[in-house]
Design a protein around this motif. Structure first.
Motif, PDB file in Angstrom:
ATOM      1  N   ILE A   1     -46.840 -29.775 -51.895  1.00  0.00           N
ATOM      2  CA  ILE A   1     -45.371 -29.663 -51.938  1.00  0.00           C
ATOM      3  C   ILE A   1     -44.664 -30.618 -50.983  1.00  0.00           C
ATOM      4  O   ILE A   1     -43.449 -30.670 -50.954  1.00  0.00           O
ATOM      5  CB  ILE A   1     -44.891 -28.203 -51.717  1.00  0.00           C
TER       6      ILE A   1
ATOM      7  N   ILE B   1     -35.683 -28.118 -49.214  1.00  0.00           N
ATOM      8  CA  ILE B   1     -36.625 -27.834 -48.115  1.00  0.00           C
ATOM      9  C   ILE B   1     -37.845 -28.761 -48.164  1.00  0.00           C
ATOM     10  O   ILE B   1     -38.232 -29.337 -47.154  1.00  0.00           O
ATOM     11  CB  ILE B   1     -37.096 -26.351 -48.143  1.00  0.00           C
ATOM     12  N   PHE B   2     -38.449 -28.876 -49.336  1.00  0.00           N
ATOM     13  CA  PHE B   2     -39.647 -29.714 -49.461  1.00  0.00           C
ATOM     14  C   PHE B   2     -39.388 -30.851 -50.442  1.00  0.00           C
ATOM     15  O   PHE B   2     -38.780 -30.649 -51.490  1.00  0.00           O
ATOM     16  CB  PHE B   2     -40.851 -28.880 -49.899  1.00  0.00           C
TER      17      PHE B   2
ATOM     18  N   ASN C   1     -44.584 -31.634 -36.218  1.00  0.00           N
ATOM     19  CA  ASN C   1     -44.024 -32.214 -34.994  1.00  0.00           C
ATOM     20  C   ASN C   1     -43.151 -31.225 -34.212  1.00  0.00           C
ATOM     21  O   ASN C   1     -43.122 -31.245 -32.985  1.00  0.00           O
ATOM     22  CB  ASN C   1     -43.238 -33.497 -35.333  1.00  0.00           C
TER      23      ASN C   1
ATOM     24  N   ALA D   1     -51.188 -22.541 -42.774  1.00  0.00           N
ATOM     25  CA  ALA D   1     -50.690 -21.547 -41.819  1.00  0.00           C
ATOM     26  C   ALA D   1     -51.670 -21.330 -40.666  1.00  0.00           C
ATOM     27  O   ALA D   1     -51.334 -20.667 -39.683  1.00  0.00           O
ATOM     28  CB  ALA D   1     -50.407 -20.233 -42.539  1.00  0.00           C
TER      29      ALA D   1
ATOM     30  N   ILE E   1     -34.304 -28.829 -37.811  1.00  0.00           N
ATOM     31  CA  ILE E   1     -34.050 -27.952 -38.962  1.00  0.00           C
ATOM     32  C   ILE E   1     -34.893 -26.696 -38.743  1.00  0.00           C
ATOM     33  O   ILE E   1     -35.967 -26.767 -38.148  1.00  0.00           O
ATOM     34  CB  ILE E   1     -34.387 -28.618 -40.325  1.00  0.00           C
ATOM     35  N   PRO E   2     -34.379 -25.539 -39.199  1.00  0.00           N
ATOM     36  CA  PRO E   2     -35.122 -24.300 -38.900  1.00  0.00           C
ATOM     37  C   PRO E   2     -36.505 -24.324 -39.546  1.00  0.00           C
ATOM     38  O   PRO E   2     -36.628 -24.592 -40.735  1.00  0.00           O
ATOM     39  CB  PRO E   2     -34.257 -23.203 -39.543  1.00  0.00           C
TER      40      PRO E   2
ATOM     41  N   LEU F   1     -49.645 -13.281 -42.102  1.00  0.00           N
ATOM     42  CA  LEU F   1     -50.341 -14.399 -41.440  1.00  0.00           C
ATOM     43  C   LEU F   1     -49.936 -14.550 -39.965  1.00  0.00           C
ATOM     44  O   LEU F   1     -50.799 -14.563 -39.090  1.00  0.00           O
ATOM     45  CB  LEU F   1     -50.128 -15.705 -42.223  1.00  0.00           C
TER      46      LEU F   1
ATOM     47  N   HIS G   1     -43.601 -28.003 -33.891  1.00  0.00           N
ATOM     48  CA  HIS G   1     -44.508 -27.123 -33.141  1.00  0.00           C
ATOM     49  C   HIS G   1     -44.975 -27.856 -31.876  1.00  0.00           C
ATOM     50  O   HIS G   1     -45.028 -27.294 -30.783  1.00  0.00           O
ATOM     51  CB  HIS G   1     -45.749 -26.760 -33.957  1.00  0.00           C
TER      52      HIS G   1
ATOM     53  N   ASP H   1     -39.442 -20.749 -51.965  1.00  0.00           N
ATOM     54  CA  ASP H   1     -40.624 -20.111 -52.559  1.00  0.00           C
ATOM     55  C   ASP H   1     -40.312 -19.404 -53.878  1.00  0.00           C
ATOM     56  O   ASP H   1     -41.213 -18.857 -54.505  1.00  0.00           O
ATOM     57  CB  ASP H   1     -41.243 -19.112 -51.567  1.00  0.00           C
TER      58      ASP H   1
ATOM     59  N   ASN I   1     -46.627 -14.031 -46.013  1.00  0.00           N
ATOM     60  CA  ASN I   1     -46.076 -14.869 -44.946  1.00  0.00           C
ATOM     61  C   ASN I   1     -45.631 -14.070 -43.719  1.00  0.00           C
ATOM     62  O   ASN I   1     -45.232 -14.657 -42.714  1.00  0.00           O
ATOM     63  CB  ASN I   1     -44.937 -15.738 -45.484  1.00  0.00           C
TER      64      ASN I   1
HETATM   65  N1  EPU Z   1     -40.717 -29.410 -40.788  1.00  0.00           N
HETATM   66  C1  EPU Z   1     -40.817 -30.575 -40.056  1.00  0.00           C
HETATM   67  N2  EPU Z   1     -41.569 -30.532 -38.924  1.00  0.00           N
HETATM   68  C2  EPU Z   1     -42.215 -29.401 -38.508  1.00  0.00           C
HETATM   69  C3  EPU Z   1     -42.089 -28.220 -39.260  1.00  0.00           C
HETATM   70  C4  EPU Z   1     -41.330 -28.255 -40.411  1.00  0.00           C
HETATM   71  O1  EPU Z   1     -40.260 -31.596 -40.400  1.00  0.00           O
HETATM   72  O2  EPU Z   1     -42.878 -29.448 -37.464  1.00  0.00           O
HETATM   73  C5  EPU Z   1     -39.904 -29.416 -42.015  1.00  0.00           C
HETATM   74  C6  EPU Z   1     -40.739 -29.176 -43.276  1.00  0.00           C
HETATM   75  O3  EPU Z   1     -41.346 -30.346 -43.738  1.00  0.00           O
HETATM   76  C7  EPU Z   1     -39.723 -28.596 -44.217  1.00  0.00           C
HETATM   77  C8  EPU Z   1     -38.831 -27.768 -43.288  1.00  0.00           C
HETATM   78  O4  EPU Z   1     -39.042 -28.296 -41.982  1.00  0.00           O
HETATM   79  O5  EPU Z   1     -38.970 -29.630 -44.775  1.00  0.00           O
HETATM   80  C9  EPU Z   1     -39.068 -26.293 -43.274  1.00  0.00           C
HETATM   81  O6  EPU Z   1     -40.455 -26.029 -43.213  1.00  0.00           O
HETATM   82  P1  EPU Z   1     -41.044 -24.771 -42.454  1.00  0.00           P
HETATM   83  O7  EPU Z   1     -41.672 -25.214 -41.179  1.00  0.00           O
HETATM   84  O8  EPU Z   1     -40.040 -23.693 -42.396  1.00  0.00           O
HETATM   85  O9  EPU Z   1     -42.227 -24.345 -43.446  1.00  0.00           O
HETATM   86  P2  EPU Z   1     -43.551 -23.633 -43.004  1.00  0.00           P
HETATM   87  O10 EPU Z   1     -43.308 -22.799 -41.821  1.00  0.00           O
HETATM   88  O11 EPU Z   1     -44.666 -24.609 -42.985  1.00  0.00           O
HETATM   89  C10 EPU Z   1     -43.169 -21.420 -44.374  1.00  0.00           C
HETATM   90  C11 EPU Z   1     -43.886 -20.663 -45.440  1.00  0.00           C
HETATM   91  C12 EPU Z   1     -43.790 -21.438 -46.753  1.00  0.00           C
HETATM   92  C13 EPU Z   1     -42.326 -21.603 -47.098  1.00  0.00           C
HETATM   93  C14 EPU Z   1     -41.577 -22.304 -45.943  1.00  0.00           C
HETATM   94  C15 EPU Z   1     -40.086 -22.406 -46.167  1.00  0.00           C
HETATM   95  C16 EPU Z   1     -45.577 -19.468 -44.201  1.00  0.00           C
HETATM   96  C17 EPU Z   1     -47.010 -19.289 -43.869  1.00  0.00           C
HETATM   97  N3  EPU Z   1     -45.274 -20.479 -45.029  1.00  0.00           N
HETATM   98  O12 EPU Z   1     -43.823 -22.688 -44.265  1.00  0.00           O
HETATM   99  O13 EPU Z   1     -44.431 -20.647 -47.737  1.00  0.00           O
HETATM  100  O14 EPU Z   1     -42.182 -22.361 -48.268  1.00  0.00           O
HETATM  101  O15 EPU Z   1     -41.812 -21.566 -44.723  1.00  0.00           O
HETATM  102  O16 EPU Z   1     -39.533 -21.163 -46.350  1.00  0.00           O
HETATM  103  O17 EPU Z   1     -44.731 -18.719 -43.736  1.00  0.00           O
HETATM  104  C18 EPU Z   1     -45.593 -20.232 -49.748  1.00  0.00           C
HETATM  105  O18 EPU Z   1     -45.740 -19.057 -49.374  1.00  0.00           O
HETATM  106  O19 EPU Z   1     -45.840 -20.603 -50.925  1.00  0.00           O
HETATM  107  C19 EPU Z   1     -45.112 -21.218 -48.790  1.00  0.00           C
HETATM  108  C20 EPU Z   1     -45.282 -22.517 -48.978  1.00  0.00           C
END
Ligand code: EPU
Length: 419
Positions: free
Chosen positions: A119, A328-329, A125, A94, A162-163, A26, A127, A306, A23
């Motif tokens: 998950i 988180i999920f 949204n 990703a 949320i972060p 990427l 982004h 994770d 992570n």
């Molecule tokens: N969320 C939104 N809207 C968005 C973005 C996120 O509602 O536009 C919500 C998500 O649905 C979630 C929360 O915000 O409830 C946090 O999600 P986040 O955006 O942080 O997740 P991500 O960036 O898609 C990365 C990791 C994941 C890891 C999560 C949380 C990478 C490539 N992926 O995902 O890794 O679980 O952060 O730490 O960095 C894994 O490696 O198995 C994996 C799933």
């Protein structure tokens, strides 16, 4: 497709070298799209997700080479295509990380919406609204986000509800080349983001606030390539600690950063695993019984989502009751039904799993449903009595480098066979 077969009940003893973080790799690979030239990345893990993002970059016009193991050179001189197709994005969410850099460099990006996954719904949204704040015009059409900007992106102030990890990374990359100042509030603070910030600063970006929840970026006109080393994988580190906790024995994990696992290491100590921390290594050992603990996942520096599936496998063989809250999920309990097939006593109530620890699990045929769920089944299989067969191992290969080989070297009976 391969399956993994584990003969459980053997303690683990020995040393495992932790790989570079998927992570972190990427977003750093996506960041090479920001400017032309030859970018050099070290400690890149050999994983399916890394091959997928390299294929994506190649479709955009970049070229990728691996002159020696774990070193990746990306030449992004000829990046001229701006479309990330559904075919690639659907295999790896990703891929959305190319949205920010493409828009910043080419003024245009067309990226397929990832859709839901095992998950949760995982929308993008944040982004999209973030990039709109920087002046991009976004349209949704045929399952794609079509983004363009007239001249340059313009600095703005934004705050995440949320972060979001990849959301923060996309905004950072886009803001580096924007006109003026961008302030990102309530951003994610994961160590992988620190790795990206270091790379961007090495490329000439002006970013302050590293490690805090507010990042300030002064946009620059040009960036230049940099040579960067990927940080070690904290989730892989935690997975092996949970494994030795479940089997007993002693593992020395080298090439890792103990500072990146504060909440997890605390929990492991409470569970009854002895943890000795050195600068770049951790010695984890367990000889006595395991105690159940409660867990609540949270953004960094909290307990990582994770690692939730892996600690659940450990709690399945601990003494007492454990309450695991996944915040988180919304759907990250796909491993529960598989762990139940191995005899685990787990009840799910919404986003909460209640695990009643048992003396033993028993080997069974189970199915990997996502990356971290697969890791939890491996841990359960190592601790169980008898043989466990895990099918759909391709999930594991997305994010764990040579997991079966590494575990075999420390005494596990684990082998891989074609399904
Ligand atoms: N969320 C939104 N809207 C968005 C973005 C996120 O509602 O536009 C919500 C998500 O649905 C979630 C929360 O915000 O409830 C946090 O999600 P986040 O955006 O942080 O997740 P991500 O960036 O898609 C990365 C990791 C994941 C890891 C999560 C949380 C990478 C490539 N992926 O995902 O890794 O679980 O952060 O730490 O960095 C894994 O490696 O198995 C994996 C799933």
């Amino acid at each position: 497709m391969d399956k993994i077969i584990i003969e459980g009940g053997r303690p683990l003893h020995g040393t495992i070298a932790v790989s570079g973080a998927k992570n972190a790799a990427l977003p750093l690979i996506a960041a090479t799209l920001l400017c032309p030239g030859e970018h050099i990345l070290h400690n890149v893990p050999e994983l399916r997700d890394i091959r997928t993002i390299c294929t994506l970059l190649e479709t955009l016009g970049a070229s990728c080479s691996i002159p020696k193991p774990h070193t990746l050179i990306i030449n992004s001189d000829n990046v001229n295509n701006y479309e990330a197709s559904y075919e690639l994005v659907k295999t790896m969410r990703a891929s959305v990380l190319v949205l920010g850099p493409l828009l910043a460099r080419l003024g245009r990006a067309r990226v397929s919406l990832p859709g839901g996954c095992a998950i949760g719904a995982r929308p993008i949204n944040f982004h999209m609204t973030g990039l709109q704040k920087l002046g991009a015009v976004l349209e949704l059409e045929g399952g794609y986000v079509d983004a363009f900007v007239k001249d340059r992106l313009t600095g703005a102030q934004l705050s995440f509800d949320i972060p979001s990890v990849t959301g923060t990374e996309n905004m950072l990359m886009a803001a580096c080349l924007a006109k003026g100042e961008t302030i990102i509030r309530n951003c994610a603070k994961e160590p992988e983001i620190g790795n990206l910030i270091d790379m961007l600063i090495g490329m000439g970006a002006k970013i302050s606030g590293r490690g805090t929840d507010t990042l300030v970026i002064q946009g620059v006109k040009d960036l230049h390539p940099a040579e960067t080393t990927i940080i070690s994988d904290r989730i892989e580190t935690g997975t092996y600690i949970a494994a030795v906790g479940a089997t007993g024995g002693e593992l020395t994990l080298v090439d890792c950063n103990p500072n990146h696992l504060p909440a997890f290491l605390d929990k492991m100590r409470n569970v009854g695993i002895s943890i000795e921390v050195k600068e770049n290594s951790i010695i984890a050992a367990r000889s006595g019984p395991l105690r159940s603990v409660d867990v609540k996942t949270n953004p960094y520096p909290g307990f990582a989502t994770d690692l939730q599936a892996q600690i659940m496998a450990l709690m399945a063989v601990s003494q007492g009751l454990s309450v695991i809250d996944e915040t988180i999920f919304e759907n990250r309990f796909m491993h529960v039904a598989e762990l139940q097939r191995m005899g685990a006593d787990i009840r799910v109530e919404g986003g909460r799993a209640i695990v009643a620890g048992k003396d033993r699990l028993t080997g069974a045929q189970v199915m990997a449903t996502d990356l971290r769920a697969s890791a939890s089944l491996v841990i359960a299989g190592l601790a169980a009595e008898g043989e466990t067969t895990i099918s759909r191992v391709y999930h594991l290969d997305r994010g764990y480098e040579n997991l079966d080989v590494k575990l075999r070297r420390v005494g596990a009976s684990i082998r891989r066979e074609p399904e």
